[in-house]
Design a protein around this motif. Sequence first.
Motif, PDB file in Angstrom:
ATOM      1  N   GLY A  33      32.710  38.401  49.310  1.00  0.00           N
ATOM      2  CA  GLY A  33      31.772  39.163  48.487  1.00  0.00           C
ATOM      3  C   GLY A  33      32.465  40.142  47.553  1.00  0.00           C
ATOM      4  O   GLY A  33      33.373  39.775  46.811  1.00  0.00           O
ATOM      5  N   PRO A  34      32.054  41.424  47.579  1.00  0.00           N
ATOM      6  CA  PRO A  34      32.594  42.408  46.646  1.00  0.00           C
ATOM      7  C   PRO A  34      34.073  42.727  46.882  1.00  0.00           C
ATOM      8  O   PRO A  34      34.716  43.337  46.044  1.00  0.00           O
ATOM      9  CB  PRO A  34      31.730  43.644  46.870  1.00  0.00           C
ATOM     10  CG  PRO A  34      31.101  43.444  48.194  1.00  0.00           C
ATOM     11  CD  PRO A  34      31.000  41.965  48.425  1.00  0.00           C
ATOM     12  N   GLY A  35      34.642  42.297  48.000  1.00  0.00           N
ATOM     13  CA  GLY A  35      36.054  42.502  48.273  1.00  0.00           C
ATOM     14  C   GLY A  35      36.959  41.596  47.466  1.00  0.00           C
ATOM     15  O   GLY A  35      38.178  41.761  47.459  1.00  0.00           O
ATOM     16  N   ARG A  64      38.403  40.479  43.992  1.00  0.00           N
ATOM     17  CA  ARG A  64      38.561  41.049  42.643  1.00  0.00           C
ATOM     18  C   ARG A  64      37.952  40.161  41.565  1.00  0.00           C
ATOM     19  O   ARG A  64      37.431  40.653  40.579  1.00  0.00           O
ATOM     20  CB  ARG A  64      40.033  41.262  42.329  1.00  0.00           C
ATOM     21  CG  ARG A  64      40.609  42.483  42.966  1.00  0.00           C
ATOM     22  CD  ARG A  64      42.002  42.684  42.477  1.00  0.00           C
ATOM     23  NE  ARG A  64      42.906  42.118  43.476  1.00  0.00           N
ATOM     24  CZ  ARG A  64      44.205  41.996  43.317  1.00  0.00           C
ATOM     25  NH1 ARG A  64      44.762  42.366  42.194  1.00  0.00           N
ATOM     26  NH2 ARG A  64      44.949  41.507  44.270  1.00  0.00           N
ATOM     27  N   ASP A  65      38.052  38.840  41.731  1.00  0.00           N
ATOM     28  CA  ASP A  65      37.612  37.891  40.707  1.00  0.00           C
ATOM     29  C   ASP A  65      36.173  37.407  40.897  1.00  0.00           C
ATOM     30  O   ASP A  65      35.804  36.366  40.370  1.00  0.00           O
ATOM     31  CB  ASP A  65      38.542  36.671  40.698  1.00  0.00           C
ATOM     32  CG  ASP A  65      39.938  36.999  40.231  1.00  0.00           C
ATOM     33  OD1 ASP A  65      40.098  38.009  39.530  1.00  0.00           O
ATOM     34  OD2 ASP A  65      40.858  36.225  40.551  1.00  0.00           O
ATOM     35  N   ILE A  66      35.354  38.140  41.609  1.00  0.00           N
ATOM     36  CA  ILE A  66      34.008  37.665  41.945  1.00  0.00           C
ATOM     37  C   ILE A  66      33.168  37.384  40.690  1.00  0.00           C
ATOM     38  O   ILE A  66      32.466  36.379  40.621  1.00  0.00           O
ATOM     39  CB  ILE A  66      33.290  38.627  42.918  1.00  0.00           C
ATOM     40  CG1 ILE A  66      32.044  37.980  43.501  1.00  0.00           C
ATOM     41  CG2 ILE A  66      32.949  39.943  42.266  1.00  0.00           C
ATOM     42  CD1 ILE A  66      32.323  36.973  44.563  1.00  0.00           C
ATOM     43  N   ALA A  67      33.257  38.231  39.674  1.00  0.00           N
ATOM     44  CA  ALA A  67      32.471  38.017  38.452  1.00  0.00           C
ATOM     45  C   ALA A  67      32.909  36.733  37.751  1.00  0.00           C
ATOM     46  O   ALA A  67      32.076  35.946  37.292  1.00  0.00           O
ATOM     47  CB  ALA A  67      32.606  39.214  37.512  1.00  0.00           C
ATOM     48  N   ARG A  68      34.213  36.498  37.678  1.00  0.00           N
ATOM     49  CA  ARG A  68      34.727  35.278  37.047  1.00  0.00           C
ATOM     50  C   ARG A  68      34.326  34.039  37.837  1.00  0.00           C
ATOM     51  O   ARG A  68      33.915  33.028  37.263  1.00  0.00           O
ATOM     52  CB  ARG A  68      36.251  35.342  36.926  1.00  0.00           C
ATOM     53  CG  ARG A  68      36.842  34.137  36.223  1.00  0.00           C
ATOM     54  CD  ARG A  68      38.352  34.185  36.213  1.00  0.00           C
ATOM     55  NE  ARG A  68      38.940  34.225  37.541  1.00  0.00           N
ATOM     56  CZ  ARG A  68      39.099  33.151  38.329  1.00  0.00           C
ATOM     57  NH1 ARG A  68      38.690  31.969  37.928  1.00  0.00           N
ATOM     58  NH2 ARG A  68      39.650  33.270  39.512  1.00  0.00           N
ATOM     59  N   LEU A  69      34.401  34.098  39.164  1.00  0.00           N
ATOM     60  CA  LEU A  69      34.009  32.951  39.997  1.00  0.00           C
ATOM     61  C   LEU A  69      32.533  32.621  39.789  1.00  0.00           C
ATOM     62  O   LEU A  69      32.168  31.453  39.649  1.00  0.00           O
ATOM     63  CB  LEU A  69      34.285  33.241  41.472  1.00  0.00           C
ATOM     64  CG  LEU A  69      35.755  33.323  41.867  1.00  0.00           C
ATOM     65  CD1 LEU A  69      35.896  33.887  43.269  1.00  0.00           C
ATOM     66  CD2 LEU A  69      36.430  31.975  41.751  1.00  0.00           C
ATOM     67  N   GLY A  91      27.412  32.330  44.252  1.00  0.00           N
ATOM     68  CA  GLY A  91      27.519  31.861  45.621  1.00  0.00           C
ATOM     69  C   GLY A  91      28.052  32.947  46.526  1.00  0.00           C
ATOM     70  O   GLY A  91      28.438  34.024  46.077  1.00  0.00           O
ATOM     71  N   ASN A  92      28.075  32.663  47.804  1.00  0.00           N
ATOM     72  CA  ASN A  92      28.629  33.564  48.797  1.00  0.00           C
ATOM     73  C   ASN A  92      30.137  33.287  48.870  1.00  0.00           C
ATOM     74  O   ASN A  92      30.611  32.569  49.742  1.00  0.00           O
ATOM     75  CB  ASN A  92      27.952  33.320  50.147  1.00  0.00           C
ATOM     76  CG  ASN A  92      28.418  34.272  51.213  1.00  0.00           C
ATOM     77  OD1 ASN A  92      28.963  35.323  50.909  1.00  0.00           O
ATOM     78  ND2 ASN A  92      28.229  33.898  52.464  1.00  0.00           N
ATOM     79  N   TRP A  93      30.889  33.856  47.924  1.00  0.00           N
ATOM     80  CA  TRP A  93      32.306  33.545  47.765  1.00  0.00           C
ATOM     81  C   TRP A  93      33.151  34.192  48.839  1.00  0.00           C
ATOM     82  O   TRP A  93      32.917  35.326  49.240  1.00  0.00           O
ATOM     83  CB  TRP A  93      32.791  33.999  46.387  1.00  0.00           C
ATOM     84  CG  TRP A  93      32.297  33.117  45.310  1.00  0.00           C
ATOM     85  CD1 TRP A  93      31.244  33.364  44.468  1.00  0.00           C
ATOM     86  CD2 TRP A  93      32.777  31.818  44.974  1.00  0.00           C
ATOM     87  NE1 TRP A  93      31.070  32.294  43.628  1.00  0.00           N
ATOM     88  CE2 TRP A  93      31.993  31.329  43.922  1.00  0.00           C
ATOM     89  CE3 TRP A  93      33.803  31.014  45.477  1.00  0.00           C
ATOM     90  CZ2 TRP A  93      32.210  30.082  43.349  1.00  0.00           C
ATOM     91  CZ3 TRP A  93      34.019  29.774  44.909  1.00  0.00           C
ATOM     92  CH2 TRP A  93      33.223  29.323  43.856  1.00  0.00           C
ATOM     93  N   ARG A  94      34.157  33.443  49.287  1.00  0.00           N
ATOM     94  CA  ARG A  94      35.135  33.922  50.251  1.00  0.00           C
ATOM     95  C   ARG A  94      36.520  33.526  49.766  1.00  0.00           C
ATOM     96  O   ARG A  94      36.702  32.441  49.218  1.00  0.00           O
ATOM     97  CB  ARG A  94      34.886  33.286  51.623  1.00  0.00           C
ATOM     98  CG  ARG A  94      33.566  33.694  52.218  1.00  0.00           C
ATOM     99  CD  ARG A  94      33.264  32.961  53.504  1.00  0.00           C
ATOM    100  NE  ARG A  94      32.996  31.538  53.308  1.00  0.00           N
ATOM    101  CZ  ARG A  94      31.853  31.015  52.893  1.00  0.00           C
ATOM    102  NH1 ARG A  94      30.847  31.810  52.608  1.00  0.00           N
ATOM    103  NH2 ARG A  94      31.697  29.723  52.763  1.00  0.00           N
ATOM    104  N   LYS A  95      37.508  34.400  49.965  1.00  0.00           N
ATOM    105  CA  LYS A  95      38.911  34.042  49.724  1.00  0.00           C
ATOM    106  C   LYS A  95      39.497  33.722  51.091  1.00  0.00           C
ATOM    107  O   LYS A  95      39.363  34.508  52.032  1.00  0.00           O
ATOM    108  CB  LYS A  95      39.677  35.176  49.053  1.00  0.00           C
ATOM    109  CG  LYS A  95      41.087  34.753  48.684  1.00  0.00           C
ATOM    110  CD  LYS A  95      41.777  35.765  47.803  1.00  0.00           C
ATOM    111  CE  LYS A  95      43.141  35.199  47.396  1.00  0.00           C
ATOM    112  NZ  LYS A  95      43.847  36.134  46.521  1.00  0.00           N
TER     113      LYS A  95
END
Length: 78
Positions: free
Chosen positions: A19-21, A23-28, A35-39
């Motif tokens: 999520g907000p953790g 850095r590239d969440i806006a670009r993804l 989506g519910n993004w995870r690194k």
Amino acid sequence: MSDFEIISDISDVELIARGPGIRDIARLNREYGRGNWRKVKGTALLRLNSGRLRRAELHWYEAHGIGKREMKRKCYLE
């Protein structure tokens, strides 16, 4: 095009950020959709372009319904 091919299952999978953790969440969200993004990181056996086999640590982003994106080889483990 990547310089490797994954030839084994990815093991030792660990969550790095979500999520907000990330850095590239806006670009993804812009490039691949919201989506519910995870690194995530894990290890796998790779076949390099030279034909050599190496075990390496991989990092990638993933989201439910979107899948794995931007897989990167971070370091060799052998």
